[in-house]
Design an enzyme around this catalytic site. Sequence first.
Site, PDB file in Angstrom:
ATOM      1  N   SER A 316      -2.098  -3.359   1.979  1.00  0.00           N
ATOM      2  CA  SER A 316      -2.728  -2.485   2.642  1.00  0.00           C
ATOM      3  C   SER A 316      -3.931  -3.057   3.329  1.00  0.00           C
ATOM      4  O   SER A 316      -4.416  -2.855   4.285  1.00  0.00           O
ATOM      5  CB  SER A 316      -2.944  -0.957   2.104  1.00  0.00           C
ATOM      6  OG  SER A 316      -1.660  -0.617   1.967  1.00  0.00           O
ATOM      7  N   GLU A 337     -10.074   1.397 -10.469  1.00  0.00           N
ATOM      8  CA  GLU A 337     -11.291   0.847  -9.368  1.00  0.00           C
ATOM      9  C   GLU A 337     -12.593   0.585 -10.266  1.00  0.00           C
ATOM     10  O   GLU A 337     -13.336  -0.081 -10.060  1.00  0.00           O
ATOM     11  CB  GLU A 337     -11.310   1.969  -8.431  1.00  0.00           C
ATOM     12  CG  GLU A 337     -10.149   1.776  -7.293  1.00  0.00           C
ATOM     13  CD  GLU A 337      -9.041   2.869  -7.891  1.00  0.00           C
ATOM     14  OE1 GLU A 337      -7.887   2.707  -7.083  1.00  0.00           O
ATOM     15  OE2 GLU A 337      -9.041   3.555  -8.878  1.00  0.00           O
ATOM     16  N   ARG A 445      -7.548   1.085   9.855  1.00  0.00           N
ATOM     17  CA  ARG A 445      -6.165   0.723  10.151  1.00  0.00           C
ATOM     18  C   ARG A 445      -5.610   0.674  11.493  1.00  0.00           C
ATOM     19  O   ARG A 445      -4.693  -0.338  11.589  1.00  0.00           O
ATOM     20  CB  ARG A 445      -5.193   2.224   9.341  1.00  0.00           C
ATOM     21  CG  ARG A 445      -3.987   1.912   9.369  1.00  0.00           C
ATOM     22  CD  ARG A 445      -3.671   2.924   8.202  1.00  0.00           C
ATOM     23  NE  ARG A 445      -1.936   2.559   7.861  1.00  0.00           N
ATOM     24  CZ  ARG A 445      -0.997   3.281   8.350  1.00  0.00           C
ATOM     25  NH1 ARG A 445      -1.396   4.390   9.207  1.00  0.00           N
ATOM     26  NH2 ARG A 445       0.255   3.268   7.961  1.00  0.00           N
TER      27      ARG A 445
END
Length: 598
Positions: A316, A337, A445
Site C-alpha cells: 500500500s 509500529e 492514495r
Amino acid sequence: AADAHSSPMEDYHKPDQQTVQALRNIATRLRINSIKATTAAGSGHPTSCCSVAEIMSVLFFHTMKYRPEDPRNANNDRFILSKKQQFVDVATGSLGQGLGAACGMAYTGKYFDKASYRVYCLLGDGELSEGSVWEAMAFASYYQLDNLVAILDINRLGQSDPAPLQHHVEKYQRRCEAFGWHAIIVDGHSVEELCKVLSQPRHQPLAIIAKTIKGKGIPAAEDKMGWHGKPLPKDMAEGVIKELQNRIINCNKRLYPAQPNEDASPISLRNIRMPSAPNYKPGDKIATRKAYGVALAKLGRYNEHVVALDGDTKNSTFSELFKNEHPNRYVECYIAEQNMVSVAIGCAVRDRNVVFASTFATFFSRAYDQLRMAAISESNINLCGSHCGVSIGEDGPSQMGLEDLAMFRAIPTATVFYPSDGVSTEKAVELAANTKGLCFIRTSRPENNIIFNSNEDFHVGQAKVVYKTNDDHVTVVGAGVTLHEALAAAEQLKKERINIRVIDPFTIKPLDSKTIIENARATRGRIITVEDHYYEGGLGEAVCSAVVNETGFNVHRLAVSQVPRSGKPHELLRIFGIDRDAIAQAVRKMLSSSANAK
C-alpha cells in the site's frame, strides 16, 4: 539457578580472584558515585543505580569490547540503558523503548555491517509492563539476533508500587522463552555468575534475568518502598559512603576493556543523491504513495546504505518496490509500529544507514512517544505516511491520517514534506535522505496529474507558485490532493473572470512564509487554505501563524471538521467542503464580503 540452564562451557575462562575483587570494587565505587552525584544534585535515582552496580561493572570492565577513548567507534560493542536516560546512542528515559532501538543496532550489526560487535541492553523490571518491549522481543527472535543480550534488572520495586511479578524470576524466564529467547536466571549481585553467563556462546538472543535488590548497599533503602527517585539526605549519604568505602579491598589489578575487532567498515552518508531527474512527463498520472516507492527504489540503486522498513503495508505504501529491488536492505517489521520506529532509530545510530520507515500516516500516531524520543536523541530518520486524509475513500475513518501534520509539526527537529505530484515526491525523498533530524513525507492514495517539470529544483522551506496571472484576486494554498482541487477551481473561476493564485507549500514545516506573504499582498491579503486534514494543527494553522503579524490580511480555512465516514473519495472531499466547488465558493464569498465592506 544459573547452572541448571547452562550448557557445558569448555571455553569458559573463569576470572581469577583478583579480577573478581576488582570488579566488586568497581561496583562499590559506582554505588558511591551514584549516591554522591544524586545527593549533590538533589535529584536522581540512587536506589535504581545500586541494583545494577555489579551488572555495569562486569559489562564495562569484563565483557564488552570497546575503545573508551573513542566511544563512537563503529567497531565498539553497543550498550543501551533502557531503564533510564543515557547519552550514548539513544535517549531512552521514556520506558520500554531501549530494546527496540537495540534490535535496530543488532540487526544492523548482523545483516548490514556483518560485523562482530555485540549489543547489550539493560532493562528495568517496571518497564516490562510496556507492550513495546514484547514487540521487540518478538522481532529479535524472528530475526535470530544472536548478537543481542538483554539484561533484566529484576529489583522487585517500581516507582509507586512493587512490579507485578515482584521477584518471581522463573515467570520472567518462561515469558522470555515463549518469545524465542534463551533465558538464564542469575544473582545480579554475583560478579562470578554475571561473568560466566555473559561469556556463553549463543545461537539466539540471550535474556539474563538478574535477581537484584533495589537500593543494594544503602541499608535504610534496601528492598524498601518509598525510595524511588529520591536522593539520600546529606548526613545519611556520608554515612553510607563511609561504610561502602570500607568494602573496597585493594588489589593491584587494573581492568581495561578488551579491544574490539576491526571489522565494521567506515561509512560515509554524505551526498546521497538521485542518479537522474524524475522520469515523469506533464500529463502523466501517479499517486504520490506510488511515486514514493519508485523514488526509494531509485535512491537505493546508487546508495547502498539506504534501507527501508515497513509495518506489513508495503503493497500500500509501495515500499515493496524497494524490497523487490533490494531485498537484503528491506526490514519487515510487521504490525508493530512502535517497534518499527525504535528499530529505525537503532539502524540510524552512528550514521551506519539512511533509514526510511513507512506505514499508513495514521498508524504513526501510536508511535508518537517513540518519535518524540527520536527528536530528543537527535536521530536522523525518515518516515513516510501514506493514505492521508478523507481522499482514501472507502476504507473509512480508522485508516485516514487526519492528525499527522499536527503531530509532526509539534516535534522540534522535524521537517514535514507534503508533495503534490510524482516529481515533487521524488525530490522530497532525496532531500529527506540529506536532511538532519526527523523527516516526514505525507503521501496520498488517489492518482493525480504531474504538474512539475522533471528538471524543477526543490528545496526545504521553498514553496511553488503553480498558477498565477498578473491580476489575481485571492491566494489559495493547497497541498497534495487539495492542490489539484485548487487548480481545478482556478480553471472554473477563470470562466467567471475571477483569477486566483495557487501555491504549493511543498514543506509544511518549515513553511515558506515569505512566498506566501508576498503573493498574498498581491491579492490584497486574501488567503484561502485548503487541506485534507483536521482543522487543528495542519496547513491552515501553519499559514495563520506565518501571517499573524501582517496588517490587512484575511485567512479563510477549509479543512475536515469532524470525524469522517466511509465513501467515495470525491464524495468525501465534497461532503467535508475541501473540493474544487467548495474552494470556488469560498473565493466568491471572500470577494463578495470584501466588496460589501467597501
